[in-house]
Write a protein that holds these residues in place. Structure first.
Motif, short mmCIF file in Angstrom:
data_model
loop_
_atom_site.label_atom_id
_atom_site.label_comp_id
_atom_site.label_asym_id
_atom_site.label_seq_id
_atom_site.Cartn_x
_atom_site.Cartn_y
_atom_site.Cartn_z
N HIS A 144 0.84 -1.20 0.00
CA HIS A 144 0.00 0.00 0.00
C HIS A 144 0.88 1.25 0.00
O HIS A 144 1.70 1.42 0.90
CB HIS A 144 -0.90 0.04 1.24
CG HIS A 144 -1.86 -1.10 1.31
ND1 HIS A 144 -3.17 -0.98 0.92
CD2 HIS A 144 -1.70 -2.39 1.69
CE1 HIS A 144 -3.78 -2.13 1.08
NE2 HIS A 144 -2.91 -3.01 1.54
N ASP B 151 0.47 4.98 0.58
CA ASP B 151 -0.54 5.87 1.14
C ASP B 151 0.08 7.17 1.64
O ASP B 151 1.29 7.29 1.78
CB ASP B 151 -1.27 5.17 2.28
CG ASP B 151 -2.13 4.02 1.81
OD1 ASP B 151 -2.78 4.16 0.77
OD2 ASP B 151 -2.15 2.98 2.50
N THR C 15 -4.85 8.24 3.54
CA THR C 15 -5.37 7.18 2.66
C THR C 15 -4.96 5.83 3.21
O THR C 15 -3.94 5.71 3.89
CB THR C 15 -4.85 7.35 1.21
OG1 THR C 15 -3.42 7.25 1.22
CG2 THR C 15 -5.28 8.67 0.62
N ASP D 169 -5.63 2.38 1.16
CA ASP D 169 -6.32 1.63 0.10
C ASP D 169 -5.30 1.05 -0.87
O ASP D 169 -4.11 1.17 -0.67
CB ASP D 169 -7.31 2.56 -0.63
CG ASP D 169 -6.67 3.84 -1.11
OD1 ASP D 169 -5.48 3.83 -1.49
OD2 ASP D 169 -7.34 4.88 -1.10
N ALA E 79 -4.82 2.05 -3.94
CA ALA E 79 -4.35 3.06 -4.90
C ALA E 79 -2.92 3.47 -4.58
O ALA E 79 -2.46 3.34 -3.44
CB ALA E 79 -5.27 4.28 -4.85
N ASP F 142 -0.83 6.46 -3.92
CA ASP F 142 -1.05 7.84 -3.49
C ASP F 142 0.31 8.47 -3.20
O ASP F 142 1.09 7.94 -2.42
CB ASP F 142 -1.90 7.88 -2.22
CG ASP F 142 -3.22 7.14 -2.40
OD1 ASP F 142 -3.86 7.32 -3.44
OD2 ASP F 142 -3.60 6.38 -1.48
N SER G 297 -3.15 10.45 -7.12
CA SER G 297 -3.60 9.09 -6.86
C SER G 297 -4.19 8.48 -8.13
O SER G 297 -4.80 9.18 -8.93
CB SER G 297 -4.68 9.08 -5.76
OG SER G 297 -5.16 7.77 -5.55
N ARG H 229 -6.54 6.11 -7.95
CA ARG H 229 -7.70 5.38 -7.42
C ARG H 229 -8.83 5.19 -8.41
O ARG H 229 -9.65 4.29 -8.24
CB ARG H 229 -8.21 6.04 -6.14
CG ARG H 229 -8.77 7.43 -6.33
CD ARG H 229 -9.00 8.16 -5.02
NE ARG H 229 -7.76 8.18 -4.28
CZ ARG H 229 -7.63 7.72 -3.03
NH1 ARG H 229 -8.66 7.31 -2.37
NH2 ARG H 229 -6.46 7.72 -2.45
N ASP H 230 -8.90 6.01 -9.45
CA ASP H 230 -9.94 5.84 -10.48
C ASP H 230 -9.38 5.26 -11.78
O ASP H 230 -10.03 5.32 -12.82
CB ASP H 230 -10.62 7.19 -10.78
CG ASP H 230 -11.47 7.65 -9.62
OD1 ASP H 230 -12.00 6.81 -8.88
OD2 ASP H 230 -11.62 8.88 -9.45
#
Length: 172
Positions: free
Chosen positions: A77, A79, A95, A97, A99, A101, A117, A119-120
């Motif tokens: 991770h 983050d 954060t 998650d 993703a 970051d 990030s 994340r999408d």
């Protein structure tokens, strides 16, 4: 990837060695302009090395009491966390998650931490509100938005933008 504290009296940086990294803070001790002799005292480790944990992009908060940084945590991770600038105690895990970051920076008032990030699925800039503990996407680009920086008065955000012809700087 060092950062100088507000007022210019401290420097934070990440030091790497033997597949580990740690976060250090040094105090400015030499007032001479050329600084040909020793400029900073011996660094103090505020976030010690821990296993394979890696740190990057430490940034002082506008009041100098906190540092935002990107860290690889166990399990893969990457983050954003906020630590006390003196003790290194984790104050907030921004954060947590899957993703990636990275590259945190602060709004001039210290209320928001901005970061990039994926994340999408595409890297964009996000903002974390320290008061509400909520995150919001700030950009929506096609190629990728990286390394945000906020202007001193907070009226603009600069970021590195990826496109089909390479990278350039965008202002928002």
């Amino acid at each position: 990837d060092p950062d100088i504290s507000p007022g210019g009296k401290r420097m934070v940086r990440v030091r790497n060695g033997l597949h580990q990294s740690w976060v250090e803070v040094s105090h400015f001790i030499n007032e001479s302009e050329d600084c040909k002799t020793k400029c900073f005292d011996k660094p103090t480790v505020i976030v010690p090395a821990h296993g394979d944990m890696q740190h990057a992009s430490p940034r002082f908060s506008p009041d100098g009491t906190m540092i935002a940084l990107s860290s690889w945590f166990p399990g893969g991770h990457r983050d954003i966390m906020i630590v006390d600038s003196t003790t290194g105690v984790i104050l907030d895990r921004v954060t947590e998650d899957r993703a990636l970051d990275g590259n945190p920076t602060w709004s001039p008032d210290g209320r928001y931490v901005l970061f990039d990030s994926d994340r999408d699925g595409i890297f964009n800039i996000y903002a974390y509100d320290l008061e509400s503990k909520k995150q919001a996407r700030v950009t929506r680009v096609v190629g990728g938005a990286f390394q945000p920086d906020v202007s001193p008065k907070g009226e603009a955000i600069l970021f590195r933008n990826a496109s089909g012809i390479g990278f350039d700087i965008h202002e928002m």
